[in-house]
Design an enzyme around this catalytic site. Structure first.
Site, short mmCIF file in Angstrom:
data_model
loop_
_atom_site.label_atom_id
_atom_site.label_comp_id
_atom_site.label_asym_id
_atom_site.label_seq_id
_atom_site.Cartn_x
_atom_site.Cartn_y
_atom_site.Cartn_z
CB SER A 189 -0.92 -0.08 1.17
OG SER A 189 -0.36 0.13 2.35
NE ARG A 190 -2.68 6.16 -2.72
CZ ARG A 190 -3.23 6.48 -3.78
NH1 ARG A 190 -2.41 6.64 -4.79
NH2 ARG A 190 -4.40 7.26 -3.56
CD GLU B 295 5.71 7.27 6.16
OE1 GLU B 295 6.50 6.83 6.80
OE2 GLU B 295 5.59 8.38 5.65
CB SER C 299 -15.51 -5.86 -9.34
OG SER C 299 -16.43 -5.06 -10.06
CE LYS D 20 -21.41 3.04 -4.62
NZ LYS D 20 -21.44 1.73 -3.75
CE LYS E 40 -12.84 -1.71 -8.48
NZ LYS E 40 -11.29 -2.11 -8.24
CB SER F 80 -15.79 -1.40 4.40
OG SER F 80 -16.83 -0.66 3.63
CB VAL G 99 -24.23 3.98 5.01
CG1 VAL G 99 -24.61 2.59 5.29
CG2 VAL G 99 -25.20 4.95 5.88
CD GLU H 269 -25.59 8.37 -2.66
OE1 GLU H 269 -25.00 7.81 -1.73
OE2 GLU H 269 -25.87 9.58 -2.71
#
Length: 338
Positions: free
Chosen positions: A40-41, A43, A130, A133, A145, A177, A181, A259
């Site tokens: 991942s970017r 740190e 995926s 959406k 995506k 996550s 929401v 949305e």
């Protein structure tokens, strides 16, 4: 012996919610893996994750700063890796609408970099994440995506002699996550106000473990070219608000740019290449590199009816206010009380 014995696995975007859940699952259920690399970017997120999954306790763990936009960095990271789980993405709809080029560079260019680096370094299988959406997209995030999905599926056509397999898993909102929401409402509950975008809004719902199970299923069982879709319940946004803050004010503020009111995971146009596998649906490419008849027989697959679609508004299975409260307590906040 497990199919993961002595295998090296790399997760792009591994410090995200699903990456951490996958890490916990793999270390718990497959301690025989050789290496688990988190790429991942950020740190700071890696630093925090290392406190929970340190190399001193889990000698399989490795942490690698890198960005899927950087092809050369990916090639270095993928050397010696057997399986790649591609979870890195820009995923916030309104941020992608405001920063389109950044979204494209991460979600489209990054996907192609993952494909090319995998082909160049001997990776055996790639599972890309995926989103609902990506199905009939109306926003840039969904469009990128969908493009990513197409790239990963098509990668099976250009691999030549390489035995690598690329597949995709597509699912709805992951309960709890980052940026979703439920955590948002739990935080806003302190203010006594839960803003509702549209009272009729619905969404698919899957737990983090459900997402993990899908990825693991694709990793073990894919033939190359499948797009897996889970059979999961829907919820109404008003029921989520009622489950979390029945006493709160619930003003309607309107939907945000890009949305949808309802989400889809399979359109009627997809139905011609969609099969029911029992626990999952699977969308297959128009032309496969393997025998479709054999696939159907091995998986006991049934073709869905022509015109079938899978929409959060017309779903047959629904969460209730009570079931949502139980799920929040189980999967998001064990101290949750109404």
């Amino acid at each position: 012996m497990s199919y993961l014995s002595d295998k090296s696995i790399l997760i792009t975007g591994g410090t995200g919610s699903l990456g951490k859940a996958l890490t916990k699952h793999l270390l718990t259920h497959h301690p025989e893996i050789k290496k688990l690399i988190i790429l991942s970017r950020d740190e700071q997120k890696q630093f925090l994750m290392e406190q929970e999954f340190s190399e001193s306790v889990y000698p399989q763990m490795r942490y690698f700063i890198g960005d899927v936009r950087d092809y050369e960095r990916l090639k270095r990271a993928f050397k010696g890796v057997d399986y790649v789980i591609h979870a890195a993405a820009m995923k916030h709809v309104h941020i992608a609408e405001y920063n389109p080029e950044e979204c494209i560079r991460t979600n489209v260019d990054g996907a192609q970099n993952v494909i090319n680096a995998s082909l160049e370094t001997g990776v055996q299988r790639v599972v890309a994440l995926s989103t609902d959406k990506a199905c009939a997209p109306i926003n840039l995030y969904g469009a990128t995506k969908l493009t990513s999905d197409k790239l990963f599926i098509a990668a099976n056509n250009v691999k030549g002699w390489n035995p690598i397999r690329f597949s995709v898993v597509r699912y709805g909102n992951v309960m709890g996550s980052n940026g979703s929401v439920i955590p948002f409402f739990l935080n806003k509950k302190k203010e006594g106000v839960l803003p509702i975008t549209d009272p009729s809004m619905t969404r698919f719902n899957i737990s983090l473990q459900g997402g993990v199970d899908m990825v693991m299923h694709a990793l073990e069982n894919s033939w190359g070219g499948e797009l897996f879709v889970p059979k999961i319940p829907s919820y109404r946004i008003t029921d989520v608000a009622e489950a979390i803050g029945p006493e709160c004010q619930k003003p309607v503020i309107g939907i945000r740019p890009g949305e949808k009111v309802h989400e889809e995971m399979i359109t009627a146009s997809d139905s011609y290449n969609t099969y029911d596998l029992g626990e999952y649906f699977v969308l297959l490419p128009t032309k496969t590199r393997w025998s479709l008849e054999e696939f159907v027989q091995v998986h006991n697959a049934n073709k869905v009816p022509e015109g079938f679609n899978y929409n959060s508004a017309s779903n047959e299975e629904w969460e209730t206010v009570e079931s949502l409260r139980e799920l929040i307590k189980e999967h998001v906040d064990p101290n949750f009380e109404v």
